[in-house]
Design an enzyme around this catalytic site. Structure first.
Site, mmCIF file in Angstrom:
data_model
loop_
_atom_site.group_PDB
_atom_site.id
_atom_site.type_symbol
_atom_site.label_atom_id
_atom_site.label_comp_id
_atom_site.label_asym_id
_atom_site.label_seq_id
_atom_site.Cartn_x
_atom_site.Cartn_y
_atom_site.Cartn_z
ATOM 1 N N ASP A 202 -8.135 18.668 -20.391
ATOM 2 C CA ASP A 202 -6.821 18.083 -20.641
ATOM 3 C C ASP A 202 -5.748 19.145 -20.474
ATOM 4 O O ASP A 202 -5.894 20.276 -20.931
ATOM 5 C CB ASP A 202 -6.779 17.515 -22.059
ATOM 6 C CG ASP A 202 -5.549 16.651 -22.308
ATOM 7 O OD1 ASP A 202 -4.959 16.181 -21.321
ATOM 8 O OD2 ASP A 202 -5.201 16.461 -23.479
ATOM 9 N N CYS A 236 -6.628 9.048 -16.870
ATOM 10 C CA CYS A 236 -7.106 10.143 -17.711
ATOM 11 C C CYS A 236 -6.829 9.686 -19.135
ATOM 12 O O CYS A 236 -7.200 8.581 -19.497
ATOM 13 C CB CYS A 236 -6.455 11.468 -17.338
ATOM 14 S SG CYS A 236 -4.683 11.383 -16.995
ATOM 15 N N ARG A 242 -3.662 14.571 -14.939
ATOM 16 C CA ARG A 242 -4.800 14.650 -14.020
ATOM 17 C C ARG A 242 -4.785 13.499 -13.013
ATOM 18 O O ARG A 242 -5.121 13.679 -11.846
ATOM 19 C CB ARG A 242 -6.102 14.638 -14.838
ATOM 20 C CG ARG A 242 -6.335 15.923 -15.598
ATOM 21 C CD ARG A 242 -7.461 15.829 -16.607
ATOM 22 N NE ARG A 242 -7.030 15.189 -17.845
ATOM 23 C CZ ARG A 242 -7.766 15.133 -18.953
ATOM 24 N NH1 ARG A 242 -8.979 15.678 -18.957
ATOM 25 N NH2 ARG A 242 -7.313 14.556 -20.039
ATOM 26 N N SER A 243 -4.380 12.318 -13.470
ATOM 27 C CA SER A 243 -4.303 11.164 -12.559
ATOM 28 C C SER A 243 -3.277 11.413 -11.459
ATOM 29 O O SER A 243 -3.522 11.111 -10.285
ATOM 30 C CB SER A 243 -3.926 9.905 -13.344
ATOM 31 O OG SER A 243 -4.885 9.624 -14.350
ATOM 32 N N GLN A 282 1.705 17.159 -15.033
ATOM 33 C CA GLN A 282 2.258 17.493 -16.341
ATOM 34 C C GLN A 282 2.529 18.977 -16.551
ATOM 35 O O GLN A 282 3.235 19.324 -17.497
ATOM 36 C CB GLN A 282 1.299 17.024 -17.445
ATOM 37 C CG GLN A 282 1.392 15.541 -17.727
ATOM 38 C CD GLN A 282 0.616 15.179 -18.955
ATOM 39 O OE1 GLN A 282 -0.592 15.008 -18.888
ATOM 40 N NE2 GLN A 282 1.296 15.062 -20.080
#
Length: 495
Positions: A202, A236, A242-243, A282
């Site tokens: 994450d 995710c 991550r997506s 992110q």
């Protein structure tokens, strides 16, 4: 085209790849990824898209994070059931013939909605990029049946969907499952692929692009990304970090394969995708990894998981884990911690969210009806940091902070009005001590905001310097290389 012409065009393509790789290494050598990332966030600050459906009382508990909401204009609408809302957006990149559904990790009360969306959208594959538990917190509900379960079937009566386990294949970094989904209304069934990437942390990135590119190659070879089936469902935990990385890399590699690397501007593609779902990518590290994976993948097109190896990777991704400090960072400052979930989004993108939902935190393991821990608002700091008169404003705030510290007995009215919360039997000295403590905490918050304002102002100034020194010469070089290649290809073709 003759073989010599094809060879010349291939050389031109390699030259263009070299130019983009030069950009990558130059940004990396200057540790300027945070500056580039902040620039992208600032660009998205002008988007004026609403998230009204997510704010409706009946939908609030269907969102995993309060500071991540689906845009209204691209949200997926469920066609049956008592609720048409699901936290998901459709992202379309027409020039790459790509479309994806990005969504959050399902909650216990949204699993049925999730599978109904998969059925209604004719999805061929679900791509899961997170683990169920990360950092000791639940990031996603167990929404598919397990092979070792006594009941390898899950039935969702509220939406009329049944999901059954069929088989699975395990790789070092991901597991591929085959599931059968059945519509109980029509009794029609079809098989769904479930790709579960298990080694992607994450707020982090894979150790190197190679494993990720193998994963992407397998997904591509399954046909899950083709136009003759519905869009893949990618998630995710929040469905943005991550997506977003997966979709950005895949889209850019499609454009490179069709048009050459000179036709791709990674930043522009990301900005285009962010118009469909907020906050994609992110962290600066995820942006940096995306560049590396795009460059390495471009050198191994067409992607084939059996042929992808570290030998084809020339971006030296390990160099990105160097110990040199970002521009402007002082030697006595510790490395920054991973940003909270809310800080990964541009604050100015969030005016449509209610005030108590715009200050999310990093991890959200509590049930969705519980409030998230709050943090001091930074909207005004963001705007001041980019203001031409930021220095004078910062100085004024500093002066005000100093004045407040010099007169600790001068407290705000609300502090006085709230002093009844202190035990009425306490002495006057205890009351004054409590008020001084509150005033000190307020001063500390102001000082932290001042430091943040100065940091953002410095990032803005450094970004302007970086643009002048990096992207203009690079654009000229790419243009010259492309022009020369086209002339050479045309000449050889005429021969």
């Amino acid at each position: 085209m003759s073989s010599s012409g094809e060879e010349a065009c291939e050389q031109t393509r390699e030259q263009t790849i070299s130019n983009v790789e030069t950009e990558y290494h130059e940004i990396n050598s200057k540790c300027a990824w945070p500056i580039l990332y902040q620039h992208i966030r600032n660009e998205c600050g002008g988007y004026e898209y609403t998230c009204n459906e997510s704010k409706k009382p009946q939908n609030k508990n269907l969102n995993r994070y309060r500071d991540v909401a689906p845009y209204d204009h691209t949200r997926i609408i469920l066609k049956r059931g008592v609720c048409d809302y699901i936290h998901a957006n459709l992202i379309q990149v027409d020039r790459a013939n790509r479309q994806y559904i990005l969504t959050q990790g399902p909650l216990p009360n949204t699993v049925g909605h999730f599978w109904l969306m998969v059925w209604e959208q004719n999805t061929r594959a679900v791509l899961m990029l997170n683990k169920i538990i990360e950092k000791n917190q639940v990031k996603c509900h167990q929404y598919w049946p397990l092979d070792d379960s006594h009941e390898p079937t899950m039935t969702f009566e509220d939406v009329g969907i049944r999901v059954e386990y069929v088989s699975k294949t395990e790789s070092s970094d991901y597991t591929t499952r085959t599931l059968r989904i059945t519509d109980l209304e029509s009794n029609d069934s079809r098989e769904i692929l479930h790709y579960h990437y298990t080694t992607w942390p994450d707020f982090g990135v894979p150790q190197c692009p190679t494993a990720f590119l193998r994963f992407l190659a397998d997904v591509r070879q399954s046909g899950a990304l083709d136009q003759n089936v519905g869009p893949p469902v990618v998630h995710c935990s929040a469905g943005i970090g991550r997506s977003g990385t997966f979709c950005l890399v895949d889209t850019c590699l499609v454009l490179i394969e069709e048009n050459g690397l000179n036709a791709v501007n990674v930043r522009e593609v990301l900005l285009e995708m962010r118009r469909s779902r907020m906050g994609l990518i992110q962290t600066p590290e995820q942006l940096r990894f995306s560049y590396a994976a795009i460059i390495d993948g471009a050198k191994q097109l067409p992607l084939d998981s059996a042929n992808i190896s570290d030998d084809g990777a020339t971006t030296h991704y390990d160099e990105m884990n160097n110990t040199s400090k970002p521009l402007g960072e002082k030697d006595d400052e510790p490395p920054p911690l991973p940003p909270p979930r809310g800080d990964s989004l541009t604050r100015s993108m969030m005016p449509d969210l209610s005030p108590d939902t715009s200050l999310g935190n990093d991890e959200f393991g509590d049930p969705p009806d519980k409030p998230l821990p709050q943090e001091p608002p930074t909207n005004h700091a963001d705007s001041l940091a980019s203001s031409p008169s930021a220095n004078s404003i910062v100085n004024n705030v500093c002066d005000q902070t100093a004045d407040d510290a010099a007169t600790p007995d001068e407290v705000a009215t609300d502090d006085i009005e709230n002093s009844h919360q202190i035990n009425s039997s306490s002495s006057n000295s205890d009351v004054k001590g409590e008020l001084r403590r509150r005033n000190r905490e307020k001063n500390e918050r102001l000082a932290a905001q001042v430091r943040e304002m100065k940091r953002r102002q410095q990032e803005t100034e450094e970004w302007q310097k970086l643009k002048r020194s990096l992207f203009k010469p690079l654009t000229i070089g790419i243009g010259i290389g492309i022009g020369a290649g086209i002339v050479l290809c045309a000449y050889l073709y005429m021969r």
